[in-house]
Motif scaffolding. Structure first.
Motif, PDB file in Angstrom:
ATOM      1  N   GLN A 393       0.822  -1.204   0.000  1.00  9.51           N
ATOM      2  CA  GLN A 393       0.000   0.000   0.000  1.00  9.51           C
ATOM      3  C   GLN A 393       0.854   1.252   0.000  1.00  9.51           C
ATOM      4  N   ILE A 394       1.871   1.244   0.859  1.00  9.02           N
ATOM      5  CA  ILE A 394       2.675   2.445   1.026  1.00  9.02           C
ATOM      6  C   ILE A 394       3.740   2.528  -0.049  1.00  9.02           C
ATOM      7  N   ALA A 403      15.881  -7.880   3.571  1.00  4.41           N
ATOM      8  CA  ALA A 403      17.052  -7.013   3.428  1.00  4.41           C
ATOM      9  C   ALA A 403      17.314  -6.295   4.750  1.00  4.41           C
ATOM     10  N   SER A 404      18.559  -5.917   4.961  1.00  6.02           N
ATOM     11  CA  SER A 404      18.887  -5.147   6.150  1.00  6.02           C
ATOM     12  C   SER A 404      18.286  -3.753   6.012  1.00  6.02           C
ATOM     13  N   ILE A 405      17.779  -3.222   7.108  1.00 10.19           N
ATOM     14  CA  ILE A 405      17.101  -1.919   7.077  1.00 10.19           C
ATOM     15  C   ILE A 405      18.066  -0.819   6.650  1.00 10.19           C
ATOM     16  N   SER A 406      19.360  -1.047   6.886  1.00  8.39           N
ATOM     17  CA  SER A 406      20.339  -0.012   6.549  1.00  8.39           C
ATOM     18  C   SER A 406      20.508   0.145   5.041  1.00  8.39           C
ATOM     19  N   GLU A 407      20.028  -0.838   4.268  1.00  8.22           N
ATOM     20  CA  GLU A 407      20.148  -0.717   2.820  1.00  8.22           C
ATOM     21  C   GLU A 407      19.094   0.212   2.235  1.00  8.22           C
ATOM     22  N   LEU A 408      18.070   0.547   3.039  1.00  2.13           N
ATOM     23  CA  LEU A 408      16.987   1.379   2.536  1.00  2.13           C
ATOM     24  C   LEU A 408      17.337   2.856   2.650  1.00  2.13           C
ATOM     25  N   SER A 409      16.759   3.648   1.771  1.00  3.92           N
ATOM     26  CA  SER A 409      16.957   5.087   1.858  1.00  3.92           C
ATOM     27  C   SER A 409      16.186   5.628   3.060  1.00  3.92           C
ATOM     28  N   GLY A 410      16.532   6.835   3.478  1.00 10.16           N
ATOM     29  CA  GLY A 410      15.887   7.431   4.631  1.00 10.16           C
ATOM     30  C   GLY A 410      14.369   7.466   4.510  1.00 10.16           C
ATOM     31  N   GLY A 411      13.894   7.821   3.327  1.00  6.58           N
ATOM     32  CA  GLY A 411      12.455   7.903   3.111  1.00  6.58           C
ATOM     33  C   GLY A 411      11.786   6.553   3.291  1.00  6.58           C
ATOM     34  N   ASN A 412      12.416   5.513   2.762  1.00  6.43           N
ATOM     35  CA  ASN A 412      11.839   4.182   2.891  1.00  6.43           C
ATOM     36  C   ASN A 412      11.926   3.652   4.309  1.00  6.43           C
ATOM     37  N   GLN A 413      12.992   4.038   5.013  1.00  5.36           N
ATOM     38  CA  GLN A 413      13.068   3.657   6.429  1.00  5.36           C
ATOM     39  C   GLN A 413      11.915   4.289   7.200  1.00  5.36           C
ATOM     40  N   GLN A 414      11.664   5.565   6.908  1.00  3.87           N
ATOM     41  CA  GLN A 414      10.574   6.246   7.599  1.00  3.87           C
ATOM     42  C   GLN A 414       9.235   5.588   7.276  1.00  3.87           C
ATOM     43  N   LYS A 415       9.069   5.180   6.011  1.00  3.93           N
ATOM     44  CA  LYS A 415       7.836   4.487   5.638  1.00  3.93           C
ATOM     45  C   LYS A 415       7.695   3.178   6.405  1.00  3.93           C
ATOM     46  N   CYS A 416       8.809   2.502   6.642  1.00  5.56           N
ATOM     47  CA  CYS A 416       8.768   1.258   7.418  1.00  5.56           C
ATOM     48  C   CYS A 416       8.244   1.543   8.822  1.00  5.56           C
ATOM     49  N   ASP A 433       8.354  15.436  13.279  1.00  2.00           N
ATOM     50  CA  ASP A 433       9.316  15.805  12.240  1.00  2.00           C
ATOM     51  C   ASP A 433       9.652  14.625  11.318  1.00  2.00           C
ATOM     52  N   PRO A 434       8.619  14.094  10.647  1.00  6.37           N
ATOM     53  CA  PRO A 434       8.822  12.826   9.922  1.00  6.37           C
ATOM     54  C   PRO A 434       9.701  12.943   8.686  1.00  6.37           C
ATOM     55  N   THR A 435       9.901  14.143   8.160  1.00  6.45           N
ATOM     56  CA  THR A 435      10.669  14.234   6.921  1.00  6.45           C
ATOM     57  C   THR A 435      12.087  14.742   7.140  1.00  6.45           C
ATOM     58  N   ARG A 436      12.515  14.791   8.399  1.00  7.52           N
ATOM     59  CA  ARG A 436      13.876  15.273   8.649  1.00  7.52           C
ATOM     60  C   ARG A 436      14.887  14.315   7.997  1.00  7.52           C
ATOM     61  N   ALA A 442      11.267  11.792  -1.833  1.00  5.95           N
ATOM     62  CA  ALA A 442      10.642  10.944  -0.823  1.00  5.95           C
ATOM     63  C   ALA A 442       9.686  11.750   0.042  1.00  5.95           C
ATOM     64  N   LYS A 443      10.016  13.044   0.238  1.00  2.94           N
ATOM     65  CA  LYS A 443       9.117  13.905   1.008  1.00  2.94           C
ATOM     66  C   LYS A 443       7.748  13.961   0.357  1.00  2.94           C
ATOM     67  N   ALA A 444       7.744  14.188  -0.955  1.00 10.85           N
ATOM     68  CA  ALA A 444       6.474  14.281  -1.675  1.00 10.85           C
ATOM     69  C   ALA A 444       5.665  13.008  -1.485  1.00 10.85           C
ATOM     70  N   GLU A 445       6.359  11.864  -1.518  1.00 14.08           N
ATOM     71  CA  GLU A 445       5.641  10.602  -1.327  1.00 14.08           C
ATOM     72  C   GLU A 445       5.058  10.504   0.073  1.00 14.08           C
ATOM     73  N   LEU A 446       5.826  10.972   1.060  1.00 11.74           N
ATOM     74  CA  LEU A 446       5.325  10.938   2.440  1.00 11.74           C
ATOM     75  C   LEU A 446       4.120  11.862   2.601  1.00 11.74           C
ATOM     76  N   TYR A 447       4.172  13.017   1.927  1.00 11.52           N
ATOM     77  CA  TYR A 447       3.029  13.939   1.997  1.00 11.52           C
ATOM     78  C   TYR A 447       1.777  13.253   1.489  1.00 11.52           C
ATOM     79  N   GLU A 448       1.930  12.570   0.358  1.00 17.93           N
ATOM     80  CA  GLU A 448       0.769  11.877  -0.199  1.00 17.93           C
ATOM     81  C   GLU A 448       0.256  10.824   0.760  1.00 17.93           C
ATOM     82  N   LEU A 449       1.199  10.131   1.392  1.00 17.03           N
ATOM     83  CA  LEU A 449       0.811   9.095   2.340  1.00 17.03           C
ATOM     84  C   LEU A 449       0.024   9.689   3.500  1.00 17.03           C
ATOM     85  N   ILE A 450       0.521  10.791   4.051  1.00 21.76           N
ATOM     86  CA  ILE A 450      -0.151  11.437   5.182  1.00 21.76           C
ATOM     87  C   ILE A 450      -1.550  11.869   4.757  1.00 21.76           C
ATOM     88  N   ASP A 451      -1.640  12.388   3.537  1.00 19.88           N
ATOM     89  CA  ASP A 451      -2.927  12.808   3.001  1.00 19.88           C
ATOM     90  C   ASP A 451      -3.896  11.634   2.910  1.00 19.88           C
TER      91      ASP A 451
END
Lengths: 506, 415
Positions: A393-394, A403-416, A433-436, A442-451
Motif C-alpha cells: 500500500q505504502i 534485506a537489512s534496514i540499513s540498505e533502505l533510503s531514509g524515506g523508505n526507512q521512515q515508511k517502514c 518531524d517525519p521528513t527530517r 521521498a518527502k512528496a511521497e510521504l506527503y501523499e501518504l499522510i494525506d
C-alpha cells in the motif's frame, strides 16, 4: 601561475564507492579563491561524501585533489588541516566536558616551557578568535552550556585557529534560530573579507541564494552543473537537484472534519533537570478525525515534549487532561497508548526509530508480532504475510523482505516505521518531524501518504522544522514558543511570516 | 510488490552468520587433527572415547552458562557475575541439603531424592533472585550493567563463602570452607557425562527456539539493537531485561550444580572463579556482538566447544600443568577469533599491522611474549631462538609493510 592561484580547490574525477553504492561518480569541481560556493543536492546525492573527501575523512577510490594548484593526498583530517582545509560537521564535534578554549585548541594545546598546558595563552588566543567572529562567548565557559549556534561559532573559531583558508560547512543552519542564522551569515561575510574560501552545503534555497557566489548541484553522486547565482533561479536549482520539476501543490482540498479524537487541555510539564528538558505551560489543542494539526515552533519550543507526554514516552510528570475519543487517558508507557489507538513516529529515525540489527520485515512487524504466532511460535511466513500488505500500500522500495534496514533510503526507512504503527490500526497518529533528513522526492511521497491516511479517517498531529511543509499539509497550525501555545491559525490564515512572528514570541 | 534489487547484498548478509559458524567448525576440526598429530602420546588415536568424554563434559559445563551470557549480551547487557553465581548456586544447594539432612550429609550417605529436589530448586531460585537484583540495580538504580554485575561478581562469591562458613558452623561440629556432596544423585551425574551434555543440548535447543521463534526473543534482539526505539515501539524493556538477567543467572546456577556434582564438593572459594570470562569469550567467539542485538545460539555452542577443544589440545600437548595456560589460551583465541571475524573489513582499508611508533613498540612486546612462552614450555634455548625469530620476522614485516605502503602512496600520487 596566476590563474592557478585563483583556484582554491580543484577536484577531478572523484569517485568513491561504499559497499553496495557508488557515492560519488567521476565528480569534477573547481572552487575559486575567496568565493562562497554552495553545494546543493538531495540527501544521498553525495554532498557530504565529497566534503569528507576534501577534508580527509574519506579517501577517494579514484580522482585527484588539488589545493591552491598543488596536488595533494589526504590520509587523515590532520593532513587536510595542515593543507588549510577545515570542516564544520553537521553534527558538531566538540567535547562537551571541556571549556571553549580547550575545544578550540584540542589536539594542538599551547604549552609552557616545561610541557605543561598553558591555559592563559589558550584563553587569550581563543578570545581573539571569538572576537573576530563577533561572538560574545567566554573562552572559560563549558561547551555543554552553550546553545547550538554558539557551539557552531566555537567550531568556526577552531577552524580559524588552524589558519584554515578553506572552510567547509555542512548544513550549518539546520539547528539554528533565525537570529543565529543571521549572525552566521554575517560571520561568513567576515570570513570572506579575510580571504577564506567557503564551501557551504545546504538545501535551503533562500540561504543559498543569499550567501553563495556560485552553486554546484550534485545528483545521485554525479556533478550536474555549476552555475553563477545570478544566472539561475531557486526552482531551477531544485529541479536540477531532483531531476524533475517539483510542483508545489497543496494537498488536502477542503473536506469535512469528523468528531474530535484527541483533546489536550492545560498540559503542563515541570522541567525535571533544569538545563535540558523544556517546560510546558498550559498547552491545549484538539484534533478531529480526518484532520492534520500542525505544530510549529523553533527547536526547543516543546513540540517533541508535547507529543512524548501524550504518547506516554515522557520521563517527567505532567499535569492536565488528555482525552482520547472523549475518554480521559494517562499513558504510563507507549504500549498503553498503542493499545488505545494512539501511536507516535519519533523524531530522529536512526536514534529512536529503526533497529539496525533487524531486517525490513522485523522492523515493521515489531509492534504486531502477536498476530504472527502460529502453533504457539512466531511464524516467519505469517510475519511476512502481515508485513506485505502495508508494504504494498505504502510502496516501500526494498531489495527484499529480509534485506537489512540499513540498505533502505531514509524515506523508505521512515515508511517502514509508519507501516509498523499502521499495523496496530491506530486512530491518532503523532508524527514528530517525519521528513527530517529525507530527500525531496521521498518527502512528496510521504506527503501523499499522510494525506491518504487522513482521508481514511485518521487524526494526525504533525510537527516539522520546515514551515513550507506544515503549510502544505496542515488543516490547522498551532505555534509554540518556549513551551507555550502562542497562536493558532486555520489553513487559510496561516503564512510563514505570521508563524515565525508567533514562534519568536518570548 | 515493488522489489528493487541493485545488488544482492541481502543474500550475502544472510549468509554471514553461518559463514562464521562454518569457520568455527573448520577451526575445531583443524585443532583436533593437529592435536592428534602433534601430541606425542597420540591420546586422540588411542583413547578417543575418553578424550571425547572430557571435552564433552567441559564443553557442556561451559556451554550451559555461555548460553546465559549470550542472551544477556544479545539483549545489550553484560553479566560478569556468572562465575560467582556458580559458586553461590553450589553452596546454596549443599547448604540446603546439609540443613535438611545433616546426619546423612556428614556421614556421606544418600540424603533422599526429595531433599536433592528441594536443594536444586533452591539453587535455581537463587539464580532468579540474583537476576532480579541485577535488573533492579540496572533499571531502577540505573547502574550500568558492567558496574552492577561487577559488584555482584565480587559480592556473591564472598556471600557464598560466608554462607558456607556460617552454616557449617551451626550445622556441623566445625566451621568449614567446603561442603562435601556425596549423594548418589550427584555421583550419577558425575559418572554419566551424557547427563550434562543432554542438559546442555536441550537448553541450547530451547534457547534457540526462544530467540528465533518467539516474541520474547525478537524483543530481546530489539532491546539489544536500540533500547530507546524498543521502548518507543511499546516494548516493556524492563521486563525483557528482567528475563535476560534471570536467564543469565539461572543458567549459571544450573552450571553450578554440575560443578559440585563433578567435584563432589561445594567449594565457594574458587569454584567457577574467572569462568564468567570464559562464557563471555565463548559468546563473543561465537559471533555475539558486545554492542548488543547480534548473536546466535549455534555460534555460542560452537564457541564454547571451540574454546574447550583448544584448551584440551594444549593440555594434551604440554602434558602437565596445562591449567596454568588456560587463561592465556582463552585470551589468544578471543583475539584471533574476533580479528578473524573483522578481517574482511580490516583488510579492505589497506590497514597495516605495525604502523608508526606504536607498531615499532609492539615488535619487542610480541617477540618477548613469543620468546617467554616458548622458553617456559620447551626450555630456555628454544625460547631464546623463538623470541629472536619472532623479532626478525616482525621487523621484516614492518619493513615490508612500510615499503608497500609508500609504493601505494606513490602510485596514487602519480596517477
Amino acid at each position: 601561475m596566476n590563474k592557478q592561484a585563483e583556484v582554491a580547490v580543484a577536484m577531478r574525477g572523484i569517485t568513491k564507492q561504499f559497499p553496495g553504492v557508488v557515492a560519488l561518480d567521476d565528480v569534477t569541481l573547481q572552487v575559486r579563491r575567496g568565493e562562497v560556493h554552495a553545494i546543493c543536492g538531495e540527501n544521498g546525492a553525495g554532498k557530504s561524501t565529497l566534503m569528507k573527501i576534501l577534508s580527509g575523512v574519506h579517501q577517494p577510490d579514484a580522482g585527484e585533489l588539488e589545493i591552491a594548484g598543488q596536488s595533494v593526498q589526504f590520509h587523515s583530517t590532520r593532513d587536510a588541516e595542515n593543507a588549510g582545509v577545515a570542516i564544520i560537521h553537521q553534527e558538531l564535534e566538540l567535547v562537551e566536558e571541556l571549556t571553549v578554549a580547550a575545544n578550540v585548541f584540542l589536539g594542538r594545546e599551547p604549552r609552557t616551557r616545561f610541557g605543561f598546558l598553558n591555559d592563559a595563552i589558550a584563553k587569550r588566543k581563543a578570545q581573539e578568535l571569538l572576537g573576530l567572529l563577533d561572538a560574545s562567548i567566554s573562552p572559560e565557559e563549558m561547551t555543554s552550556g552553550l546553545r547550538v549556534g554558539d557551539q557552531q561559532l566555537v567550531e568556526i573559531a577552531k577552524a580559524l585557529s588552524l589558519q584554515a583558508s578553506i572552510i567547509v560547512m555542512d548544513e550549518p543552519t539546520s539547528a539554528l534560530t533565525d537570529a543565529e542564522t543571521e549572525r552566521l551569515e554575517r560571520t561568513i561575510a567576515t570570513l570572506r573579507l579575510q580571504g577564506c574560501t567557503i564551501l557551504y552545503i545546504s538545501h535551503k534555497m533562500d540561504e543559498v541564494f543569499r550567501l553563495a557566489d556560485r552553486i554546484t548541484i550534485l545528483r545521485d553522486g554525479r556533478h550536474v552543473c555549476t552555475v553563477n547565482k545570478t544566472e539561475t533561479t531557486a526552482s531551477e536549482v531544485t529541479g536540477w537537484m531532483v531531476g524533475r520539476e517539483i510542483s508545489e501543490h497543496r494537498f488536502r482540498s477542503q473536506q469535512t472534519v469528523g468528531k474530535c479524537l484527541l483533546e489536550v487541555k492545560d498540559l503542563c510539564v515541570a522541567s525535571q533537570d533544569s538545563s535540558q528538558s523544556v517546560q510546558l505551560h498550559n498547552v491545549s489543542f484538539r484534533v478531529h478525525a480526518g484532520e492534520v494539526l500542525g505544530i510549529a515552533g523553533l527547536m526547543g519550543a516543546g513540540r517533541t515534549e508535547v507529543l512524548e507526554a501524550i504518547f506516554g514516552a515522557s520521563n517527567s510528570q505532567w499535569q492536565g487532561t488528555i482525552s482520547l475519543g472523549g475518554q480521559a487517558v494517562s499513558f504510563a508507557h507507549p504500549s498503553d497508548a498503542c493499545k488505545a489507538g494512539l501511536v507516535m513516529v519519533p523524531e530522529d529515525r536512526k536514534r529512536l526509530g529503526i533497529f539496525l540489527n533487524l531486517n525490513v520485515t522485523e522492523n515493521i512487524s515489531i509492534c504486531s508480532l502477536f498476530h504472527a504466532i502460529r502453533n504457539g511460535l512466531l511464524s516467519k511466513k505469517a510475519e511476512e504475510g502481515i508485513v506485505a500488505k502495508p508494504m504494498n500500500q505504502i510502496g516501500i522500495k526494498t531489495p527484499s523482505l529480509t534485506a537489512s534496514i540499513s540498505e533502505l533510503s531514509g524515506g523508505n526507512q521512515q515508511k517502514c516505521i509508519i507501516s509498523r504503527w499502521l499495523l496496530t490500526k491506530p486512530h491518532v497518529l503523532l508524527l514528530d518531524d517525519p521528513t527530517r533528513g529525507i530527500d525531496v522526492g521521498a518527502k512528496a511521497e510521504l506527503y501523499e501518504l499522510i494525506d491518504t491516511l487522513c482521508q481514511s479517517g485518521l487524526a494526525v498531529v504533525l510537527t516539522s522544522s520546515e514551515l513550507p511543509e506544515l503549510l502544505t499539509l496542515s488543516d490547522r497550525i498551532i505555534v509554540m514558543a518556549e513551551g507555550r501555545v502562542t497562536a493558532e491559525f486555520s489553513r487559510d490564515e496561516a503564512n510563514e511570516k505570521k508563524i515565525m512572528t508567533a514562534a519568536t514570541l518570548a | 510488490m515493488k522489489l528493487w534489487s541493485p545488488f544482492p547484498l541481502h543474500a550475502l548478509r544472510r549468509w554471514w552468520p553461518s559463514q562464521n559458524e562454518w569457520s568455527l567448525l573448520v577451526a575445531i576440526v583443524l585443532a583436533i587433527v593437529l592435536t592428534a598429530l602433534v601430541d606425542s602420546n597420540h591420546t586422540y588415536f588411542f583413547r578417543p572415547f575418553e578424550s571425547l568424554r572430557d571435552i564433552a563434559r567441559n564443553s557442556a559445563m561451559l556451554g550451559i552458562f555461555s548460553l546465559g551470557a549470550a542472551v544477556v549480551i544479545i539483549a545489550g547487557g553484560i553479566d560478569l557475575s556468572s562465575g560467582s553465581m556458580i559458586a553461590l548456586s553450589g553452596t546454596v544447594c549443599s547448604v540446603t541439603m546439609l540443613a535438611l539432612a545433616p546426619t546423612e550429609m556428614m556421614a556421606f550417605k544418600p540424603v533422599g531424592s526429595a531433599v536433592v529436589f528441594i536443594a536444586v530448586l533452591a539453587s535455581l531460585l537463587t539464580g532468579f533472585f540474583v537476576g532480579t537484583l541485577h535488573t533492579w540495580l540496572i533499571t531502577v538504580v540505573r547502574l550500568p550493567p558492567f558496574i552492577a554485575t561487577l559488584a555482584t561478581l565480587v559480592g556473591l562469591r564472598s556471600f557464598a563463602r560466608a554462607l558456607c562458613e556460617s552454616s557449617t558452623a551451626v550445622l556441623t561440629p566445625t566451621k568449614s570452607a567446603l561442603i562435601n556432596v556425596a549423594d548418589p544423585a550427584f555421583k550419577v551425574v558425575r559418572d554419566n557425562v551424557w547427563f550434562s551434555v543432554v542438559t546442555f543440548l536441550v537448553l541450547a535447543f530451547f534457547t534457540w527456539l526462544m530467540l528465533s521463534r518467539t516474541v520474547l526473543g525478537r524483543h530481546l534482539k530489539a532491546l539489544g539493537g536500540n533500547e530507546q526505539a524498543a521502548r518507543l515501539a511499546g516494548i516493556h524493556t524492563e521486563n525483557v531485561k528482567w528475563f535476560a538477567y534471570c536467564f543469565g543467572a539461572m543458567t549459571a546456577a544450573l552450571a553450578g550444580l554440575f560443578y559440585i556434582a563433578n567435584e563432589s564438593v561445594a567449594a565457594p572459594v574458587n569454584q567457577g572463579r574467572g569462568h564468567e570470562l570464559n562464557a563471555i569469550a565463548a559468546a563473543v567467539v561465537g559471533g555475539c556482538s558486545l554492542s548488543g542485538g547480534v548473536g546466535t545460539v549455534q555460534g555460542t555452542v560452537l564457541g564454547a566447544f571451540f574454546l574447550r577443544v583448544v584448551i584440551d589440545a594444549v593440555s594434551k600437548i604440554i602434558k602437565t600443568g596445562a591449567d596454568v595456560y588456560e587463561g592465556l589460551i582463552v585470551g589468544v583465541v578471543v583475539v584471533l577469533a574476533v580479528t578473524f571475524a573483522q578481517g574482511v573489513n580490516g583488510l579492505r582499508h589497506d590497514r597495516r599491522i605495525l604502523p608508526g611508533s606504536l607498531g615499532l613498540c609492539t615488535i619487542p612486546v610480541l617477540a618477548l611474549l613469543a620468546g617467554s612462552l616458548a622458553s617456559m614450555t620447551t626450555g630456555a634455548a628454544s625460547g631464546v631462538a623463538a623470541g629472536f625469530t619472532a623479532f626478525i620476522a616482525l621487523v621484516a614485516l614492518r619493513i615490508w609493510e612500510n615499503r608497500s605502503h609508500d609504493k601505494k602512496a606513490q602510485v596514487s600520487n602519480s596517477q
